[in-house]
Enzyme design. Structure first.
Site, PDB file in Angstrom:
ATOM      1  N   HIS A  66       0.822  -1.219   0.000  1.00 19.97           N
ATOM      2  CA  HIS A  66       0.000   0.000   0.000  1.00 19.97           C
ATOM      3  C   HIS A  66       0.858   1.272   0.000  1.00 19.97           C
ATOM      4  O   HIS A  66       0.337   2.377  -0.060  1.00 19.97           O
ATOM      5  CB  HIS A  66      -1.020  -0.008   1.154  1.00 19.97           C
ATOM      6  CG  HIS A  66      -0.475   0.306   2.496  1.00 19.97           C
ATOM      7  ND1 HIS A  66      -0.222  -0.655   3.450  1.00 19.97           N
ATOM      8  CD2 HIS A  66      -0.140   1.481   3.073  1.00 19.97           C
ATOM      9  CE1 HIS A  66       0.241  -0.089   4.541  1.00 19.97           C
ATOM     10  NE2 HIS A  66       0.305   1.213   4.335  1.00 19.97           N
ATOM     11  N   ASP A 110       0.024  -7.629   1.603  1.00 21.60           N
ATOM     12  CA  ASP A 110       0.448  -6.227   1.571  1.00 21.60           C
ATOM     13  C   ASP A 110       1.982  -6.137   1.554  1.00 21.60           C
ATOM     14  O   ASP A 110       2.608  -5.647   2.493  1.00 21.60           O
ATOM     15  CB  ASP A 110      -0.132  -5.512   2.806  1.00 21.60           C
ATOM     16  CG  ASP A 110       0.059  -4.010   2.765  1.00 21.60           C
ATOM     17  OD1 ASP A 110       0.376  -3.478   1.685  1.00 21.60           O
ATOM     18  OD2 ASP A 110      -0.105  -3.367   3.823  1.00 21.60           O
ATOM     19  N   SER A 209       4.283   2.401   8.107  1.00 21.10           N
ATOM     20  CA  SER A 209       3.953   1.322   7.169  1.00 21.10           C
ATOM     21  C   SER A 209       5.176   0.914   6.374  1.00 21.10           C
ATOM     22  O   SER A 209       5.962   1.761   5.954  1.00 21.10           O
ATOM     23  CB  SER A 209       2.899   1.784   6.173  1.00 21.10           C
ATOM     24  OG  SER A 209       1.708   2.053   6.829  1.00 21.10           O
ATOM     25  N   GLY A 210       5.312  -0.386   6.153  1.00 24.33           N
ATOM     26  CA  GLY A 210       6.409  -0.878   5.328  1.00 24.33           C
ATOM     27  C   GLY A 210       7.683  -1.157   6.095  1.00 24.33           C
ATOM     28  O   GLY A 210       8.583  -1.817   5.594  1.00 24.33           O
TER      29      GLY A 210
END
Length: 259
Positions: A66, A110, A209-210
């Site tokens: 994402h 994801d 995120s990530g």
């Protein structure tokens, strides 16, 4: 053996309301103690957003699907992402390889590999993070850590300039099956990990995120999604499930890397 898990905060979580990007309840990381950390500067139309990621080979960074964008620039070797530090390596992304089964509705698969335009130069400030063996399980109760440049409070806009980190405990899958649904996100124990003690105000959040969940110096998870309030537990990609995919994608692109 107790696994040590690392939590990485991301500057902004890119799905509205999913907020898994920032580190809450953590502290500033010792400079360059996590040399694998990558800061992603993502251009999406006229918007500029940020994520975390981590260097797995000199040519590839792993992050969340994402965190995709029209273009992405990776900053390696950073402590303060608002300054141009001499340790930083700024490398544009040549190719974004998202998992073909990534489903933004359910939050499943994801995961994304970023092929860099040129190999990173490895030194004391820029290094690799090891990946787990395929299908390795991390037992509930294992303490890991995460790091990132995401928000440090759920109600605070904007990320942290300095890299933050926090220790988090892996939970039983059942804890995440009870998270109030984020849109249509659904917890899948095959592809996801449940992380963070519901009784402690510590979590990754928007902007993280990530980033990697590090257990015993291995990337077992990737910051993915969770409750919009920032409350733990939160959901991480289970990296060990995707080892065959990661190896296949890197093998496929490796001839191009030598150009």
């Amino acid at each position: 053996t107790m696994l040590f898990l690392i939590v990485v905060p991301v500057a902004f979580l890119l799905l509205p309301g999913v907020g898994a990007g920032e580190i809450i309840g953590g502290h500033e990381a010792k400079p360059h103690s996590r040399p694998y950390m990558a800061y992603l500067n993502i251009q999406r139309g006229i918007k500029n957003v940020h994520c975390g990621g981590f260097l797995v080979t000199r040519n590839f960074v792993l992050t969340a699907a994402h965190c995709k964008g029209d273009s992405i620039t990776v900053i390696l070797g950073a402590q303060n992402v608002k300054q141009q530090e001499s340790s930083q390596q700024v490398i544009p992304v040549r190719r974004q390889i998202r998992h073909r089964q990534h489903n933004s509705e359910t939050g499943n698969n994801d995961i994304m590999l970023l092929q860099l335009q040129k190999p990173a130069h490895l030194n004391s400030e820029v290094g690799l993070l090891r990946l787990p063996p395929a299908n390795q399980q991390v037992e509930p109760g294992t303490v890991c850590s995460v790091a990132g440049w995401g928000r440090t409070r759920a109600n605070r806009k904007g990320g942290s300039e300095m890299l933050q980190e926090v220790n988090l405990t892996v939970q039983d899958d059942s804890e995440c099956q009870r998270i109030p649904e984020v849109k249509n996100h659904k917890y899948n124990s095959t592809t996801m990990m449940c992380v963070g003690d519901p009784k402690k105000p510590q979590a990754s959040f928007k902007g993280d995120s990530g980033g990697p969940l590090v257990c015993d110096e291995v990337a077992q998870g990737i910051v993915s999604w969770g409750s919009p309030s920032g409350k733990p537990p939160r959901v991480y990609v289970k990296v060990s499930t995707f080892i065959p995919w990661i190896q296949e994608m890197m093998r496929r692109l490796q001839p191009l890397v030598q150009l």
